[in-house]
Design an enzyme around this catalytic site. Structure first.
Site, PDB file in Angstrom:
ATOM      1  CB  ALA A 105      -1.068  -0.045   1.367  1.00  0.00           C
ATOM      2  CE  LYS A 106       5.110   3.877  -0.582  1.00  0.00           C
ATOM      3  NZ  LYS A 106       6.289   3.717   0.444  1.00  0.00           N
ATOM      4  N   GLY A 107       0.237   5.707   0.525  1.00  0.00           N
ATOM      5  CA  GLY A 107      -0.486   6.937   0.494  1.00  0.00           C
ATOM      6  C   GLY A 107       0.092   8.243   1.101  1.00  0.00           C
TER       7      GLY A 107
END
Length: 414
Positions: A105-107
């Site tokens: 994931a990444k944000g």
């Protein structure tokens, strides 16, 4: 020190090179080509002057086929949903190479953190967490530190999540302070693993790290620890850079004195011979450690690289066009999927400790990281030797095989 040029097409082109060495089917590859979920959120924040400013935030979950997703929260001017999707996919690959039961994931938020006060930063991160509270959790999506965020940022996000849910759940974030369920090694594991992997690659090629000349592009937590670990093994750290410039000494830098200088002055400039950060990339050295951000070596500056080994201490530091050029010049690129996996390993270990409410000593954590990093390097090097391919292709193929196996075993719902 401006990174540039991150795109999905470049990642997929490199994956295509790995496919002849994989057992992957079109069906399982289709799962990889599309992120599971990308959300964008508007984040109104009251600034110190009383005005309201609205920021744009994102969170991508790429895959959950091997377990809950985990990935960083970055504060970066110009951040986009596309950037988050590419970096989330890389996190999926990295977790698979490390053989961890996690997805990627990444944000983050489109903002320059240097423009925010501590109070404004806290308000922004709390609002970001609140907007995502129904999508994150210790068994759903775990938040980690990244560019622009640190242990304090993770503490604010942890508190916000718990206040919103009415529960005490320390495993929803990693990279937090020890007092809140954090783990030893959080700040240092990425740089330390990059240094150990670099030394291992040199040994595999019949060379020694002792007296090797090293330049470090990016003297943050990862670059600092990489430099210290290599120096302890006998390497000469001849140059380091930060956002304001770089320090160079042909006989090697005194890292303790350099760190004290930077602490006092906020920069490495003025410690030894001043050069520009770009000149660090151009130095005639044995090892170039890239510890700044993605795109540090790209099509525009790859021709200037004179190092024999380039090590991605941070994600996607060498872009595909640049890597093709470097390979043609005989330069060995040690990819992020191997070099920097200490970071995802220590985040995994923190998550495990939080889940069991049982915490290990610093020595136990370091040992556990080393064992997993060594196992991953062994697997990639063996794949390289068996298939006669480069290190990144081997890492991608190994990861895709593991993702394929998980996807096949799960089947399709409904």
């Amino acid at each position: 020190m401006r990174a540039s040029g991150l795109n999905w097409q470049g990642l997929m082109e490199q994956l295509q090179q790995a496919l002849p060495h994989c057992e992957v089917t079109d069906q399982s590859l289709a799962y990889f080509k599309y992120p599971k979920r990308t959300v964008s959120v508007n984040l109104p924040v009251r600034m110190d002057d009383g005005s309201i400013r609205v920021f744009r935030g994102y969170r991508t979950v790429h895959s959950t086929s091997r377990g809950p997703s985990m990935g960083g929260v970055r504060l970066h001017a110009g951040l986009s949903a596309h950037e988050c999707e590419v970096l989330a996919a890389i996190m999926t690959l990295k977790a698979a190479v490390a053989d961890l039961p996690l997805g990627g994931a990444k944000g983050g938020v489109d903002v320059d953190p240097a423009e925010l006060s501590a109070h404004e930063m806290e308000g922004l991160l709390r609002r970001y967490t609140s907007e995502l509270v129904e999508l994150i959790g210790h068994s759903e999506d775990i938040l980690a530190p990244d560019v622009g965020t640190d242990a304090q940022a993770m503490a604010w996000m942890l508190d916000t999540y718990n206040e919103n849910t009415g529960q005490t759940s320390s495993g929803v974030v990693v990279g937090k302070p020890l007092a809140l369920g954090g783990s030893y090694g959080s700040k240092d594991s990425r740089g330390r693993s990059a240094a150990l992997v670099a030394a291992r690659v040199l040994r595999e090629n019949g060379e020694s790290i002792e007296r090797a000349r090293v330049a470090v592009y990016g003297f943050g937590d990862g670059g600092r620890k990489a430099a210290q670990t290599l120096a302890a093994a006998g390497a000469l750290i001849v140059a380091v850079s930060d956002q304001d410039g770089a320090a160079y000494a042909s006989s090697g830098l005194d890292l303790d004195a350099l760190s004290a200088h930077r602490e006092a002055n906020g920069t490495v400039r003025g410690f030894a011979t001043d050069i520009t950060a770009d000149e660090v990339i151009e130095l005639d050295v044995d090892l170039l450690m890239l510890a700044y951000d993605y795109g540090s070596v790209n099509a525009g500056n790859a021709h200037a690289v004179r190092a024999r080994y380039v090590v991605e201490t941070t994600n996607r530091a060498v872009l595909p066009d640049a890597e093709r050029f470097l390979h043609a010049q005989g330069v060995t690129v040690v990819p992020d999927l191997i070099a920097s996996i200490g970071g995802v390993v220590v985040n995994y270990l923190e998550w495990v400790q939080d889940a069991s409410n049982f915490f290990w000593s610093e020595e136990e954590i370091e040992s556990a990281i080393d064992v997993r990093v060594d196992a991953a390097v062994d697997a990639v090097l063996e794949f390289m030797r068996t298939r006669q391919t480069d290190m990144r292709t081997a890492a991608y193929a190994l990861a895709l095989n593991r993702l394929h196996n998980a996807t096949v075993m799960r089947g399709l719902y409904p």
